[in-house]
Design a protein around this motif. Structure first.
Motif, PDB file in Angstrom:
ATOM      1  N   LEU A 128      68.402  85.280  98.445  1.00  0.00           N
ATOM      2  CA  LEU A 128      69.015  84.654  99.625  1.00  0.00           C
ATOM      3  C   LEU A 128      70.514  84.955  99.688  1.00  0.00           C
ATOM      4  CD1 LEU A 128      67.243  81.167  99.594  1.00  0.00           C
ATOM      5  CD2 LEU A 128      66.864  83.049 101.198  1.00  0.00           C
ATOM      6  N   LEU A 129      71.185  84.874  98.553  1.00  0.00           N
ATOM      7  CA  LEU A 129      72.620  85.171  98.524  1.00  0.00           C
ATOM      8  C   LEU A 129      72.891  86.638  98.878  1.00  0.00           C
ATOM      9  CD1 LEU A 129      73.742  83.240  95.329  1.00  0.00           C
ATOM     10  CD2 LEU A 129      74.255  82.660  97.701  1.00  0.00           C
ATOM     11  N   ASN A 130      72.022  87.535  98.401  1.00  0.00           N
ATOM     12  CA  ASN A 130      72.215  88.959  98.685  1.00  0.00           C
ATOM     13  C   ASN A 130      71.973  89.294 100.150  1.00  0.00           C
ATOM     14  OD1 ASN A 130      73.048  89.665  96.135  1.00  0.00           O
ATOM     15  ND2 ASN A 130      71.022  90.259  95.439  1.00  0.00           N
ATOM     16  N   MET A 131      71.150  88.493 100.835  1.00  0.00           N
ATOM     17  CA  MET A 131      70.965  88.717 102.278  1.00  0.00           C
ATOM     18  C   MET A 131      72.271  88.464 103.014  1.00  0.00           C
ATOM     19  SD  MET A 131      67.089  87.215 102.919  1.00  0.00           S
ATOM     20  CE  MET A 131      67.648  86.222 104.246  1.00  0.00           C
ATOM     21  N   VAL A 132      73.052  87.528 102.510  1.00  0.00           N
ATOM     22  CA  VAL A 132      74.321  87.185 103.146  1.00  0.00           C
ATOM     23  C   VAL A 132      75.447  88.107 102.682  1.00  0.00           C
ATOM     24  CG1 VAL A 132      76.053  85.354 103.385  1.00  0.00           C
ATOM     25  CG2 VAL A 132      73.627  84.781 103.412  1.00  0.00           C
ATOM     26  N   THR A 133      75.489  88.386 101.367  1.00  0.00           N
ATOM     27  CA  THR A 133      76.616  89.139 100.802  1.00  0.00           C
ATOM     28  C   THR A 133      76.362  90.633 100.673  1.00  0.00           C
ATOM     29  OG1 THR A 133      75.844  88.745  98.547  1.00  0.00           O
ATOM     30  CG2 THR A 133      77.377  87.132  99.487  1.00  0.00           C
ATOM     31  N   GLY A 134      75.142  91.094 100.849  1.00  0.00           N
ATOM     32  CA  GLY A 134      74.851  92.523 100.745  1.00  0.00           C
ATOM     33  C   GLY A 134      74.746  93.013  99.316  1.00  0.00           C
ATOM     34  N   ASP A 135      73.816  92.470  98.543  1.00  0.00           N
ATOM     35  CA  ASP A 135      73.528  92.877  97.166  1.00  0.00           C
ATOM     36  C   ASP A 135      74.723  92.735  96.229  1.00  0.00           C
ATOM     37  OD1 ASP A 135      70.907  93.406  97.783  1.00  0.00           O
ATOM     38  OD2 ASP A 135      71.265  95.511  98.231  1.00  0.00           O
ATOM     39  N   ALA A 136      75.452  91.662  96.331  1.00  0.00           N
ATOM     40  CA  ALA A 136      76.596  91.424  95.453  1.00  0.00           C
ATOM     41  C   ALA A 136      76.165  90.836  94.108  1.00  0.00           C
ATOM     42  CB  ALA A 136      77.592  90.486  96.127  1.00  0.00           C
ATOM     43  N   PHE A 137      74.972  90.235  94.061  1.00  0.00           N
ATOM     44  CA  PHE A 137      74.519  89.580  92.841  1.00  0.00           C
ATOM     45  C   PHE A 137      73.298  90.317  92.290  1.00  0.00           C
ATOM     46  CE2 PHE A 137      76.480  86.363  95.533  1.00  0.00           C
ATOM     47  CZ  PHE A 137      77.435  85.852  94.665  1.00  0.00           C
ATOM     48  N   PRO A 138      73.362  90.804  91.033  1.00  0.00           N
ATOM     49  CA  PRO A 138      72.223  91.531  90.464  1.00  0.00           C
ATOM     50  C   PRO A 138      71.114  90.590  90.015  1.00  0.00           C
ATOM     51  CG  PRO A 138      73.976  91.367  88.856  1.00  0.00           C
ATOM     52  CD  PRO A 138      74.499  90.761  90.130  1.00  0.00           C
TER      53      PRO A 138
END
Length: 152
Positions: A128-138
């Motif tokens: 969910l976080l990567n949908m917002v930030t664009g794969d910032a969290f591995p």
């Protein structure tokens, strides 16, 4: 016992507040659990690299020195018995110099162990976080450790 006139409008407010806060509390507990497992696995990777370097550095006649495959087996055995595995994390072991059986007494040998750790609970949250930030969290983290020891 008298009731306040405004208490009717506050009925169920605690349940609503709990419903709003509960997902955040659950995410915090999930994060603590996943990071705790990751820290434990990092300690086990360090232990495995230390054990591989210890076995490689022990004095033995040249004909009895362990081969690279045998040392990788020692590291794998340590990780298989101690690592908290989630998914299919890959284990990689490298030596410097590449052929540990040829290292003379007094020289140094370096063992590097790495493990691709997959989180257990966090991937949906990270997704969910990567949908917002664009794969910032591995979703996968590489845990690595190197140990250098002098050959006896």
């Amino acid at each position: 016992m008298r009731k306040d006139k405004n208490s009717k409008g506050e009925r169920g407010a605690a349940a609503l507040e709990f419903a709003l806060i509960f997902p955040l509390l659950l995410a915090i507990v999930a994060g603590i659990t996943d990071f705790g497992i990751a820290f434990y696995n990092k300690a086990m990777v360090t232990s495995a690299s230390r054990e591989g370097a210890r076995v490689a550095s022990l004095w033995q006649p040249a004909s009895l020195k362990p081969s690279e495959a045998e040392l990788k087996g020692v590291v794998k055995d340590v990780l298989d018995t101690t690592l908290f595995k989630i998914g299919s994390g890959t284990i990689a072991t490298t030596f410097d110099p590449p052929d540990p059986s040829t290292v003379p007494s007094g020289a140094y040998i370096k063992v590097t162990v790495s493990y691709a750790h997959d989180y257990l609970i966090l991937p949906p949250i990270i997704g969910l976080l990567n949908m917002v930030t664009g794969d910032a969290f591995p979703v996968t983290v590489n845990l690595a450790s190197s140990t250098t020891m002098r050959v006896e």
